[in-house]
Design an enzyme around this catalytic site. Structure first.
Site, PDB file in Angstrom:
ATOM      1  CD  GLU A 158      -2.611  -1.472   2.117  1.00 54.30           C
ATOM      2  OE1 GLU A 158      -2.555  -0.244   3.202  1.00 54.30           O
ATOM      3  OE2 GLU A 158      -3.632  -2.002   2.382  1.00 54.30           O
ATOM      4  CG  ASN A 198      -0.728  -6.990  -0.980  1.00 52.33           C
ATOM      5  OD1 ASN A 198      -1.025  -7.490  -1.646  1.00 52.33           O
ATOM      6  ND2 ASN A 198      -1.164  -6.605  -0.278  1.00 52.33           N
ATOM      7  CG  HIS A 234      -9.970  -6.180   1.099  1.00 54.37           C
ATOM      8  ND1 HIS A 234     -10.427  -6.855   1.888  1.00 54.37           N
ATOM      9  CD2 HIS A 234      -8.490  -5.560   1.023  1.00 54.37           C
ATOM     10  CE1 HIS A 234      -8.904  -7.639   2.495  1.00 54.37           C
ATOM     11  NE2 HIS A 234      -7.602  -6.987   2.074  1.00 54.37           N
ATOM     12  CD  GLU A 262      -4.637  -8.059   2.100  1.00 51.60           C
ATOM     13  OE1 GLU A 262      -5.486  -7.244   2.518  1.00 51.60           O
ATOM     14  OE2 GLU A 262      -3.165  -7.386   1.702  1.00 51.60           O
ATOM     15  CG  ASP A 264     -12.973  -9.150   1.896  1.00 47.92           C
ATOM     16  OD1 ASP A 264     -12.464  -8.137   1.612  1.00 47.92           O
ATOM     17  OD2 ASP A 264     -12.297  -9.058   3.368  1.00 47.92           O
TER      18      ASP A 264
HETATM   19  C1  XIL Z   1      -6.210  -6.567   8.561  1.00 47.89           C
HETATM   20  C2  XIL Z   1      -6.393  -7.452   9.479  1.00 47.89           C
HETATM   21  O1  XIL Z   1      -7.392  -8.308   8.895  1.00 47.89           O
HETATM   22  C3  XIL Z   1      -6.505  -6.965  10.968  1.00 47.89           C
HETATM   23  O2  XIL Z   1      -6.759  -7.675  11.596  1.00 47.89           O
HETATM   24  C4  XIL Z   1      -6.054  -5.794  11.404  1.00 47.89           C
HETATM   25  O3  XIL Z   1      -6.609  -5.315  12.541  1.00 47.89           O
HETATM   26  C5  XIL Z   1      -5.501  -5.023  10.048  1.00 47.89           C
HETATM   27  O4  XIL Z   1      -5.070  -5.379   9.635  1.00 47.89           O
HETATM   28  N1  XIL Z   1      -4.826  -4.796   3.817  1.00 47.89           N
HETATM   29  C6  XIL Z   1      -3.774  -5.404   4.236  1.00 47.89           C
HETATM   30  C7  XIL Z   1      -4.394  -6.061   4.962  1.00 47.89           C
HETATM   31  O5  XIL Z   1      -2.698  -5.457   3.506  1.00 47.89           O
HETATM   32  O6  XIL Z   1      -2.676  -6.767   6.036  1.00 47.89           O
HETATM   33  C8  XIL Z   1      -5.246  -5.658   6.808  1.00 47.89           C
HETATM   34  O7  XIL Z   1      -4.744  -6.941   7.355  1.00 47.89           O
HETATM   35  C9  XIL Z   1      -6.207  -5.359   6.152  1.00 47.89           C
HETATM   36  C10 XIL Z   1      -6.009  -4.274   4.504  1.00 47.89           C
END
Ligand code: XIL
Length: 351
Positions: A158, A198, A234, A262, A264
């Site tokens: 990020e 990422n 996401h 990641e 969802d």
């Molecule tokens: C999130 C986790 O899911 C949570 O448990 C934590 O509190 C915060 O981070 N992008 C990412 C992940 O790269 O590492 C993040 O994970 C979600 C967004």
């Protein structure tokens, strides 16, 4: 590999009868196959060591449904490097041990990020060289610790804002060219690891996507080892299909490995507190999972690193915990750890 010796044996009546019996039992018990066995690329989930240890239903599903594991939090800077002179790999190691015991791949997440940074790092003071030494030591100690245990790393996470500018983090502020340096350091520490950049939310944010593509070109032109792009994915049921597909195509065209890292799919993106999970939302989520899997399957095999869900069931999702959105159901398994109908739909696709 394991089935080869069976195939090489002559087919005796006993083997034939046994195979028939096995086939009939599977059908009569209605045992659906597993996604991870049906698709040609790894299917992963981010996991949490406490849930793995304490929650049997979680552990069972985590064991049976996935062949790749990303630690949700326990390889992040704050957790592995809580004090300047102390690393704590205990929980990350637990996840690695779980995965290893079941021949699952581990994906490392994440070496350099602006979030989940320990207090001592945020308060660090020193000149540019001191900052650089500090981050280099972090990256290399962690990458060396997990060398041979992880297949790849999200090296930098990020780094860009939606407008394509470099996110103003401590790394951007104190270490010139920190992204390239981090990739270089990670590669020195673990030359076998597949190294990813990422990020999230590239769909509908052309400037952010362009910044990522420009980064890739720049690193490649300078022979800095970058091997993959992680698209966090996401997304939600209102995310626009054409925007998602365009991001996938642009990423694919780099020729790098692609990880949906990641995944969802939120069904209640506006976090309506009166939301009740209704058929239309379930159907929209199912269609979106279909789109994502079909698009991923169309990526050339040599570029497929896998699809990773952000945790196992709806109950374990960060949208519930971190974002406090109790009426959210973003994953493929429901609160009772059962497969959603979207799962069977994915099994029907051509792989
Ligand atoms: C999130 C986790 O899911 C949570 O448990 C934590 O509190 C915060 O981070 N992008 C990412 C992940 O790269 O590492 C993040 O994970 C979600 C967004």
């Amino acid at each position: 590999m394991t089935i080869l010796p069976i195939l090489q044996k002559p087919l005796t009546m006993k083997t034939i009868l046994f195979s028939l019996f096995l086939g009939i039992s599977l059908v009569s018990f209605g045992q659906d196959p597993y996604l991870k066995d049906q698709y040609k690329f790894p299917i992963g989930a981010s996991m949490n060591p406490r849930l793995l240890a304490e929650n049997e239903a979680y552990r069972k599903l985590a064991s049976s449904e996935f062949n790749s594991v990303t630690p949700e939090n326990h390889m992040k800077i704050m957790l592995v490097h809580p004090e300047a002179n102390r690393f704590d790999f205990s929980k990350g190691d637990e996840i690695v041990a779980f995965a290893k015991g079941q021949q699952k791949r581990v994906h490392g997440h994440t070496l350099v990020w602006h979030n989940q940074v320990p207090k001592w790092m945020n308060e660090f003071s020193g000149d540019a060289q001191a900052w650089e030494n500090m981050l280099k030591n972090h990256v290399q100690t962690v990458a060396k610790h997990y060398k041979g245990q992880v297949a790849g790393w999200d090296v930098v996470n990020e780094a860009f804002l939606d407008d394509g500018s470099l996110r103003p983090s401590i790394w951007a502020k104190y270490i010139p060219d920190y992204i390239a340096k981090s990739f270089q350091w990670a590669h020195e520490a673990d030359p076998e690891a597949i190294l990813f950049y990422n990020d999230y939310g590239q769909d509908g944010k052309p400037k952010k996507m362009q910044a990522i593509l420009t980064l890739v070109q720049d690193l490649q032109a300078r022979h800095i080892p970058i091997h993959g792009l992680g698209l966090q994915m996401h997304i939600n049921i209102d995310s626009k299909n054409d925007e998602i597909l365009s991001v996938i195509n642009q990423s694919k065209s780099t020729g790098l490995a692609i990880h949906f890292s990641e995944l969802d799919i939120a069904v209640n993106p506006k976090n309506d507190s009166t939301f009740v999970l209704h058929e239309a939302a379930k159907e929209a989520q199912k269609q979106k999972f279909q789109l994502i899997f079909k698009a991923y399957a169309s990526i050339p095999k040599s570029q497929q690193y896998g699809i990773t869900f952000w945790n196992v069931s709806d109950k374990d999702s960060w949208l519930r915990g971190y974002f406090k959105r109790p009426k959210e159901y973003p994953l493929l398994f429901d609160d009772s750890y059962n497969r959603k109908p979207a799962y069977s739909q994915l099994l029907k696709n051509e792989k």
